[in-house]
Motif scaffolding. Structure first.
Motif, short mmCIF file in Angstrom:
data_model
loop_
_atom_site.label_atom_id
_atom_site.label_comp_id
_atom_site.label_asym_id
_atom_site.label_seq_id
_atom_site.Cartn_x
_atom_site.Cartn_y
_atom_site.Cartn_z
N VAL A 1 29.34 42.09 48.15
CA VAL A 1 29.05 41.57 47.20
C VAL A 1 28.14 42.33 46.44
CG1 VAL A 1 27.30 40.25 46.30
CG2 VAL A 1 28.66 39.69 48.97
N PHE A 2 27.44 43.22 46.48
CA PHE A 2 26.84 43.73 45.32
C PHE A 2 28.03 45.10 45.35
CE2 PHE A 2 23.12 42.80 47.96
CZ PHE A 2 23.21 41.81 47.22
N GLY A 3 28.72 46.21 46.01
CA GLY A 3 29.41 47.05 45.43
C GLY A 3 30.62 45.94 44.40
N THR A 4 31.14 45.02 44.57
CA THR A 4 32.10 44.17 43.74
C THR A 4 31.61 43.56 42.58
OG1 THR A 4 33.29 43.54 46.45
CG2 THR A 4 33.36 42.59 44.26
N MET A 5 30.43 43.51 42.55
CA MET A 5 29.98 43.17 41.13
C MET A 5 29.33 44.70 40.67
SD MET A 5 30.92 40.10 40.71
CE MET A 5 29.86 39.68 39.79
N THR A 6 29.06 44.57 40.93
CA THR A 6 28.54 46.26 40.19
C THR A 6 29.31 46.75 38.85
OG1 THR A 6 27.08 47.52 41.98
CG2 THR A 6 27.15 49.34 40.53
N LYS A 7 30.25 47.19 39.01
CA LYS A 7 31.32 47.47 38.20
C LYS A 7 31.18 45.92 36.91
CE LYS A 7 34.51 51.39 40.28
NZ LYS A 7 35.63 51.64 39.91
#
Length: 562
Positions: free
Chosen positions: A449-455
């Motif tokens: 979740v957080f890794g996908t949304m960071t960019k």
């Protein structure tokens, strides 16, 4: 004697492979138990190649990165193994904290220190220490207290001990440095990269030290002196670990400068750099220090001194060697975590329902969100008050990205959870099995979740035109210097750095210290470095002496008496 060594090797392999060995032999996929090890390694290497190829194809995708790709491939491979073995096994390798801390983490942390933009890192050192040290204690306190308050409501059976709640606070206060490297890039966002990654390195070191302190803490005799003693031990470990890394880095620079292996064999100087980098980590572990901090600062010192003392071909080789080893280790870690997430033995051992397990993990994620917010925003305001040098201010947009990007939890959290909850005496404890599975769910969920949304979040909050000018004008590192022989960039900054009011020049030491303490330290460090350090340890501008070379002829023409 050789037979004993072979048995030891096979036994160690069994710890990593688990039941896969017997499964392969039983279904005639491997002729012998020894051959099954070759099959397992072949499968792992094949999966690594698949991760690299698929990651390359998804390079331009804003939602995916190589760490997430490896995690998904690990999960898929675990499902395939589970189906093909008819539920008998679910992974190729078992997660082993020794494999992680001793073999996989050192090359990642060293390469990060070796390639980091040192000027940006030390310019924001105050904020990094605030986030990585003070922030860990704040997050640790909130998550520990929240776990003690909320987890008993889930009817887990036997209650957890106070030590277990405090360990949970440490486990979920540790950010995922490896995933940060995959999501943020220092060439695109140097300020954010230096802050989030620098915090991650110090955070991991602080978490490991705090974890050891909690495990050895006597909860029957808690007083002010004991707490002060624990803080004193932490400061001792922090300082000595840093000193050890700097010392080993300087020693490697001195040896290569004085002996100059490159005149006979570039292989030797490359080998010395690689081995001494790993030696720094192992020495720290040998003396019960923080290997993460040690190898990170060893990488910084080596990039500042040792790297400039080797031949140009060795510079190219070492740069690519360190980067490649780090890249493979990063991919392997996420592949490893993904495969181990479906370990049926851990999930069978837990005595809670799937709904309870999800609720427990959601509660822990909520505490992670709350604990990180509790220190990122207040400490950012404090850092802005302390550091007034241009380019060091942390805007509210940067603070939101720092808060979000640091929410990912990774292999360090899993390794600490295994260390605490899977000891031989606790192997059959359903509560401890639940803590391990909950940790795995939090790691997977936060990474996805957080890794996908960071960019996308980074592109929305900080489009290119809003990024700091200082972010785009840092000096090159060994990674991007193109190995220019005129590479003259200092460790901490230029000789003349802008002061707080934007005017550079000679001022009184006291006024410089009050107006721009960071620039003050940079200014006097540069003088000290040029006067005392470089003549002994080499560094930028060092030209190796090769007998019989054009350099030798030049030296003879300039100094005919030599």
């Amino acid at each position: 004697m050789s037979g004993m060594a072979c048995n030891i090797t096979i036994s160690a392999a069994d710890n990593y492979m688990g039941p896969l060995r017997s499964f392969l032999v039983k279904h005639m996929l491997a002729d012998t138990a020894d051959h099954s090890l070759v099959v397992a390694i072949s499968l792992i290497v094949t999966l690594l190649c698949a991760c690299i190829v698929i990651g390359h194809l998804l390079e331009e995708n804003r939602w995916m990165n190589e760490s997430l790709t490896a995690l998904i491939i690990g999960l898929v491979s675990g499902i395939i193994v589970l189906v093909t073995s008819k539920g008998a096994n679910s992974h190729i390798l078992q997660f082993n904290e020794e494999l992680f801390f001793i073999y996989l983490l050192p090359p990642i942390i060293f390469n990060a220190g070796f390639q980091v933009k040192k000027k940006q890192f030390f310019r924001n050192f105050v904020a990094i220490v605030l986030f990585g040290v003070v922030g860990v204690f704040i997050s640790f306190a909130i998550i520990s207290a929240g776990s003690r308050l909320l987890l008993p409501k889930f009817s887990l059976g036997a209650p957890l001990l106070i030590r277990d709640y405090m360990v949970l606070g440490v486990i979920f206060s540790s950010t995922d440095t490896v995933c940060t490297l995959q999501v943020l890039h220092q060439d695109e966002t140097p300020l954010l990269y230096s802050l989030v990654f620098g915090e991650g390195v110090v955070n991991d070191a602080t978490s490991v030290v705090l974890f050891r302190a909690v495990q050895s803490f006597n909860f029957n005799e808690v007083d002010g002196f004991t707490v002060l003693q624990m803080l004193g031990n932490f400061l001792y470990l922090f300082i000595t670990s840093t000193f050890l890394g700097v010392a080993v880095g300087l020693l490697s620079a001195y040896i290569i400068k004085r002996l100059y292996f490159g005149r006979h064999s570039t292989d030797r100087e490359i080998a010395i750099m690689i081995l001494m980098a790993y030696l720094s980590y192992m020495l720290a572990e040998l003396f019960y220090l923080s290997g993460i901090l040690t190898v990170f600062f060893c990488g910084i010192v080596m990039s500042h001194y040792t790297w400039h003392n080797v031949t140009e071909s060795s510079r190219i080789t070492t740069r690519h060697t360190f980067a490649t080893l780090s890249f493979i280790a990063e991919i392997f870690i996420f592949l490893y975590v993904g495969m181990d997430a479906l370990d049926k033995d851990k999930w069978k051992m837990t005595n809670v329902s799937p709904a309870t397990s999800v609720g427990l993990s959601a509660t822990l994620i909520f505490l992670v969100l709350l604990g990180r917010a509790a220190f990122v925003f207040p400490l950012s305001a404090l850092s802005n008050c302390i550091q007034r040098t241009p380019g060091t201010g942390i805007s509210i947009r940067h603070q939101v990205v720092i808060w979000w990007a640091g929410l990912m939890r990774g292999a360090v959290s899993i390794a600490l959870a295994y260390n605490q909850f899977s000891a031989s005496s606790n192997a059959a404890n359903p509560i401890h099995a639940t803590m391990i599975t909950s940790t795995i769910i939090v790691v997977l969920s936060s990474t996805v979740v957080f890794g996908t949304m960071t960019k996308p979040l980074l592109g929305w909050l900080l489009p290119h035109h809003l990024r700091s000018v200082s972010d785009l004008s840092d000096p090159p590192t060994p990674k991007d210097s193109a190995f220019n022989p005129e590479f003259q960039h200092p460790l901490l900054g230029d000789d003349e750095l802008p002061l707080a009011n934007g005017i550079a020049g000679r001022r009184s030491s006291l006024r410089m210290l009050l107006e721009a303490p960071t620039s003050f330290v940079h200014h006097f460090w540069r003088k000290f470095d040029d006067t005392y350090m470089r003549p002994v340890f080499g560094g930028r501008g060092f030209v190796p002496f090769i007998p019989g070379s054009p350099v030798d002829d030049t030296q003879e023409s300039r100094h005919p008496d030599l």
